[in-house]
Design a protein around this motif. Structure first.
Motif, PDB file in Angstrom:
ATOM      1  N   PRO A 122      -1.640   3.016   6.498  1.00  0.00           N
ATOM      2  CA  PRO A 122      -1.473   1.839   7.361  1.00  0.00           C
ATOM      3  C   PRO A 122      -2.628   1.704   8.348  1.00  0.00           C
ATOM      4  O   PRO A 122      -3.300   2.687   8.653  1.00  0.00           O
ATOM      5  CB  PRO A 122      -0.170   2.143   8.110  1.00  0.00           C
ATOM      6  CG  PRO A 122      -0.118   3.634   8.168  1.00  0.00           C
ATOM      7  CD  PRO A 122      -0.828   4.158   6.950  1.00  0.00           C
ATOM      8  N   GLU A 150       2.749  -2.299  13.033  1.00  0.00           N
ATOM      9  CA  GLU A 150       3.865  -2.772  12.205  1.00  0.00           C
ATOM     10  C   GLU A 150       3.884  -2.045  10.855  1.00  0.00           C
ATOM     11  O   GLU A 150       4.929  -1.596  10.389  1.00  0.00           O
ATOM     12  CB  GLU A 150       3.742  -4.284  11.995  1.00  0.00           C
ATOM     13  CG  GLU A 150       4.898  -4.853  11.211  1.00  0.00           C
ATOM     14  CD  GLU A 150       4.865  -6.386  11.142  1.00  0.00           C
ATOM     15  OE1 GLU A 150       4.430  -7.022  12.130  1.00  0.00           O
ATOM     16  OE2 GLU A 150       5.262  -6.917  10.103  1.00  0.00           O
ATOM     17  N   ASP A 151       2.700  -1.928  10.253  1.00  0.00           N
ATOM     18  CA  ASP A 151       2.631  -1.242   8.957  1.00  0.00           C
ATOM     19  C   ASP A 151       2.933   0.243   9.086  1.00  0.00           C
ATOM     20  O   ASP A 151       3.487   0.848   8.172  1.00  0.00           O
ATOM     21  CB  ASP A 151       1.245  -1.423   8.326  1.00  0.00           C
ATOM     22  CG  ASP A 151       1.098  -2.795   7.671  1.00  0.00           C
ATOM     23  OD1 ASP A 151       2.107  -3.523   7.605  1.00  0.00           O
ATOM     24  OD2 ASP A 151      -0.022  -3.131   7.234  1.00  0.00           O
ATOM     25  N   MET A 185       5.551   0.994   6.400  1.00  0.00           N
ATOM     26  CA  MET A 185       5.033   1.750   5.250  1.00  0.00           C
ATOM     27  C   MET A 185       5.589   3.170   5.206  1.00  0.00           C
ATOM     28  O   MET A 185       5.822   3.715   4.127  1.00  0.00           O
ATOM     29  CB  MET A 185       3.500   1.745   5.263  1.00  0.00           C
ATOM     30  CG  MET A 185       2.932   0.349   4.998  1.00  0.00           C
ATOM     31  SD  MET A 185       1.133   0.292   5.083  1.00  0.00           S
ATOM     32  CE  MET A 185       0.719   1.155   3.569  1.00  0.00           C
ATOM     33  N   THR A 217       5.493  -3.408   1.122  1.00  0.00           N
ATOM     34  CA  THR A 217       4.087  -3.078   1.372  1.00  0.00           C
ATOM     35  C   THR A 217       3.477  -2.287   0.223  1.00  0.00           C
ATOM     36  O   THR A 217       2.270  -2.304   0.034  1.00  0.00           O
ATOM     37  CB  THR A 217       3.939  -2.241   2.671  1.00  0.00           C
ATOM     38  OG1 THR A 217       4.662  -1.015   2.511  1.00  0.00           O
ATOM     39  CG2 THR A 217       4.456  -2.997   3.873  1.00  0.00           C
ATOM     40  N   ARG A 253      -2.986  -6.701   2.347  1.00  0.00           N
ATOM     41  CA  ARG A 253      -2.638  -7.619   3.430  1.00  0.00           C
ATOM     42  C   ARG A 253      -3.914  -8.345   3.856  1.00  0.00           C
ATOM     43  O   ARG A 253      -4.974  -7.727   3.986  1.00  0.00           O
ATOM     44  CB  ARG A 253      -2.101  -6.779   4.585  1.00  0.00           C
ATOM     45  CG  ARG A 253      -1.816  -7.482   5.882  1.00  0.00           C
ATOM     46  CD  ARG A 253      -1.270  -6.475   6.901  1.00  0.00           C
ATOM     47  NE  ARG A 253      -2.335  -5.618   7.448  1.00  0.00           N
ATOM     48  CZ  ARG A 253      -2.907  -5.805   8.651  1.00  0.00           C
ATOM     49  NH1 ARG A 253      -2.521  -6.786   9.448  1.00  0.00           N
ATOM     50  NH2 ARG A 253      -3.851  -4.995   9.068  1.00  0.00           N
ATOM     51  N   ARG A 268      -4.061  -1.218   2.282  1.00  0.00           N
ATOM     52  CA  ARG A 268      -2.781  -0.574   2.632  1.00  0.00           C
ATOM     53  C   ARG A 268      -2.304   0.431   1.589  1.00  0.00           C
ATOM     54  O   ARG A 268      -2.117   1.605   1.873  1.00  0.00           O
ATOM     55  CB  ARG A 268      -1.655  -1.609   2.850  1.00  0.00           C
ATOM     56  CG  ARG A 268      -1.907  -2.584   3.938  1.00  0.00           C
ATOM     57  CD  ARG A 268      -0.609  -3.171   4.441  1.00  0.00           C
ATOM     58  NE  ARG A 268       0.023  -4.056   3.463  1.00  0.00           N
ATOM     59  CZ  ARG A 268       1.028  -4.857   3.742  1.00  0.00           C
ATOM     60  NH1 ARG A 268       1.520  -4.884   4.980  1.00  0.00           N
ATOM     61  NH2 ARG A 268       1.562  -5.629   2.838  1.00  0.00           N
ATOM     62  N   SER A 269      -2.021  -0.058   0.392  1.00  0.00           N
ATOM     63  CA  SER A 269      -1.499   0.790  -0.671  1.00  0.00           C
ATOM     64  C   SER A 269      -2.656   1.034  -1.650  1.00  0.00           C
ATOM     65  O   SER A 269      -2.966   0.187  -2.473  1.00  0.00           O
ATOM     66  CB  SER A 269      -0.333   0.050  -1.333  1.00  0.00           C
ATOM     67  OG  SER A 269       0.012   0.615  -2.559  1.00  0.00           O
TER      68      SER A 269
END
Lengths: 360, 387
Positions: free
Chosen positions: A174, A178-179, A183, A226, A231, A271-272
């Motif tokens: 992340p 928020e993530d 996540m 996520t 994002r 992110r991922s």
């Protein structure tokens, strides 16, 4: 950081200070570290099989305090210290996951996770495949990673490439508060093992986020997924900066500077890393026609290299310029006073933007 | 649940035996050995037992059960080696000579107990109840593990040395946190005791006071490297005291002694006295695998010396002398072993049951977009081959 004189302004009266503190409390921004801590606590509440362990995660609350207060609140059977042995921590987690638990374990620093690599590469990643799906290993390996905090040797590695290269692992990282919450919740709920990379320079970063609302939405399954979802951290039209983790804030800074010069950069936060979201990344690049991949890790044979390859395979006919990389140099991570020369900076990103074959 | 708890239990137990905690943790001065190589029962004062290191003899029924499993194990080892020679199986690391250890490791366990075997522990896995052809899946080259570990409470046979000991610790730890009655036997060889995970697993098990029995088959060689180049410890069982657990040495070709020791070890662990380390002295009578040439590192005379200590003939002689092993029982046991051998032969004659599309199915709980694309590529290749 240079030495500073006292930050206390003697002209502010005690009463004014108290009022200011009260106002701040009501509208308290949340740190990245607190979001992770809350995600761990909420997971412990949500699922009895979640158990947290590692080095110094109990009484101390972790060297970065990410597990702060969990042993006191949930008891030493849910969050506890282990002997100092990373392979032991990961290997024991494998057995606990085989036997119905969801271990969330902490590797104290990126480079301290290497003694556990055999357990990760030979068992964590392969158990499901080895047993034709009969044994799944729902476990999370949390790794504080990357630099920018003046850490000494072995405390600043960007080791995500080793794990991303290993089939069977998911790799998340992340870049915003928020993530950090969402996540980590998702990683803990995943039926697959997740290596969860926490950019340690972000632990103290703050944002105005309503964690309670996030938790309610997550528990009600209203949050957007996520995993496998990149994002758009900043919308733009002229070129795409593809990045993740600690480099997202650097890319956003570069985009802000570029905007002052009339260049509108899009920033995609991966992110991922695994599973990788080709769609979001490639849709952005096809739109802008130009792309730079940014990461702290050394560039050779890296996640950044993989992203460049994927983009050119899929977006070749939309590209106006070669896809460039701004990464760490191919050197061992430097000593603290030298790290600023190694890490991707907004200036270095803007230099790369200049090379994207703009029409005169 | 802490290191203090483990040592506290050890102090209590040793007091009961009237010995010091150190004398309880250190192995007895001599290896525990109940039967002579000719099958005769050793006099009580020559069995190696001493206060705190005493082992009740197994019942005749228990010995007969163990002997039947031993005969079956030997038959399976020899059948599989033959199948390799006939080119019907890729590789087989035989435990010929070590069957008594393997039988005891599995038979001492109860219904809720787990076994963590290595690649050489086929006989232990079979004795735990796994179907013969499911055990052979990996040696047949069809897939890595062919059985459901949860259904049998038997982990996949581990190839990376001692890594599975930590998984055993984890299974025991999870059970303990849930208050379940589960004992775990974790197997490894003498060479494996040099690995770092051996140390970490024993230490974790002792610190968390977990019911794990670390069962080392000391077969004298790690492929070609002899024990003398593996460890300078007085014995591998002596390592136990360094972790705060009890260690014991046993004649690994003496099924009666093994059953006695493992039965007590499981009971001690189940009663909450923490982990134990058992070192069984045995011998790998055949090469490491069919790909190995053991004549490069050991003399034939050494191998012959161990054939004289064979676990199967020893147990058979005892049971016959005791009047337990009638001709009828002998033929029933042999027939049962032949049923398993036939199942293996028949199974190996079948075509391998594999589907290349399955390569992508078990990497993650949900197949990723990328793996779906790669699977489609392979399916397309296969379709074009067929066309």
């Amino acid at each position: 950081m240079t030495a500073t004189t006292s930050r206390v302004n003697p002209n502010v009266s005690a009463a004014t200070a108290r009022a200011a503190a009260k106002a701040a409390n009501e509208n308290q921004p949340v740190t990245f570290g607190k979001a992770l801590n809350t995600a761990l606590a909420d997971s412990l509440v949500a699922d009895d099989s979640v158990v947290i362990f590692g080095e110094d995660v109990g009484t101390l609350g972790g060297v970065f305090r990410i597990t702060d207060g969990l042993t006191a609140r949930f008891g030493p059977e849910r969050c506890f210290d282990t002997p100092l042995a990373e392979s032991g921590i990961v290997g024991m987690a494998v057995g606990m996951a085989i036997n119905g638990m969801r271990p969330v374990i902490e590797m104290q620093f990126d480079a301290f996770a290497y003694p556990a690599f055999e357990q990760v590469a030979s068992h964590v990643a392969k158990m499901r495949n080895r047993t034709q799906g009969k044994l799944s290993l729902p476990m999370v390996i949390r790794i504080p990673y990357a630099g920018g905090v003046g850490g000494v040797e072995h405390h600043c590695d960007s080791s995500e490439g080793y794990y991303a290269h290993t089939p069977g692992l998911k790799v998340f990282t992340p870049s915003c508060v928020e993530d950090a919450y969402l996540m980590l919740r998702e990683a803990i709920d995943s039926d697959d093992p997740v290596v969860f990379f926490e950019p340690k320079k972000l632990y103290w970063s703050k944002e105005q986020v309503d964690l309670e609302q996030l938790a309610r939405d997550y528990d009600a399954k209203k949050s957007a997924k996520t995993e496998g979802q990149a994002r758009i951290a900043r919308a733009g039209s002229d070129a795409t900066l593809i990045t993740y983790g600690p480099s997202v804030s650097t890319a956003l800074e570069a985009a802000k500077l570029a905007a002052e010069e009339g260049i509108n950069l899009e920033v995609v936060d991966v992110r991922s890393i695994v599973p990788f979201d080709d769609d979001t990344v490639c849709t952005s690049v096809r739109k802008t026609g130009r792309a730079i991949v940014i990461a702290e890790a050394q560039g050779f044979a890296s996640v950044a290299s993989e992203i460049v390859a994927r983009v050119q395979e899929r977006c070749f006919h939309s590209l106006a310029a070669p896809v460039l990389r701004v990464t760490g140099f191919d050197i061992p991570y430097p000593a603290p006073t030298l790290e600023k020369f190694h890490l991707p900076s907004a200036e270095r990103i803007l230099d790369a933007v200049d090379q994207l074959q703009w029409e005169a | 649940m802490s290191a203090e708890a483990t040592f506290g239990r050890i102090s209590e137990v040793s007091k009961k035996f009237g010995i010091t905690p150190e004398d309880y943790m250190l192995p007895a001065r001599h290896m525990i050995n109940l039967l002579n190589p000719d099958g005769s029962l050793r006099p009580e004062n020559e069995q190696g037992t001493e206060p705190g290191h005493e082992y009740p003899l197994p019942s005749p029924a228990r010995l007969m059960e163990a002997y039947a499993a031993l005969v079956k194990g030997r038959r399976v080892n020899d059948q599989n080696s033959a199948l390799v020679r006939q080119g019907r199986m890729a590789v087989y690391p035989s435990s010929h000579g070590q069957e008594a250890c393997q039988v005891a490791a599995a038979l001492c366990l109860g219904e809720n107990d787990w076994l963590f075997p290595t690649y050489r522990d086929t006989v232990a896995v079979l004795t735990k109840g796994v179907a013969p052809m499911e055990v052979m899946t990996s040696f047949r080259g069809e897939w890595h593990c062919g059985y459901d570990p949860k259904a049998y409470k038997c982990a996949p046979m581990s190839t990376p040395l001692t890594t599975q000991l930590l998984h055993a610790v984890g299974v025991a730890h999870a059970a303990k946190l849930r208050g379940e009655d589960t004992v775990v036997v974790a197997m490894c060889g003498d060479g494996a005791t040099s690995e770092g995970d051996f140390h970490e697993a024993l230490n974790f098990a002792a610190v968390f006071n977990l019911p794990v029995i670390f069962f080392v088959q000391n077969n004298k060689y790690a492929i070609s490297v002899p024990l003398s180049q593996q460890s300078a410890a007085p014995s591998l069982a002596h390592k136990a005291v360094g972790y705060g657990m009890a260690g014991e040495r046993v004649d690994g070709n003496d099924l009666m002694a093994l059953m006695a020791i493992m039965t007590r070890a499981v009971r001690m662990a189940r009663e909450g006295n923490g982990p134990l380390l058992i070192e069984a002295h045995t011998y790998r009578m055949q090469a490491h695998t069919n790909a190995d040439d053991d004549k490069r590192y050991r003399e034939d005379s050494e191998v012959q010396g161990w054939i004289a200590k064979d676990p199967v003939t020893r147990m058979k002689a005892y049971l016959e002398d005791a009047g337990l092993l009638t001709d009828a029982a002998l033929s029933t046991i042999a027939e049962d072993a032949e049923v398993v051998a036939k199942a293996l032969r028949d199974g190996m004659n079948q075509d391998a049951n594999t589907d290349p599309r399955e390569l992508f199915e078990h990497v993650y709980s949900v197949k990723s977009t990328q793996l779906t694309e790669q699977q489609a590529l392979l399916v397309d290749e296969l379709d074009r081959e067929e066309a």
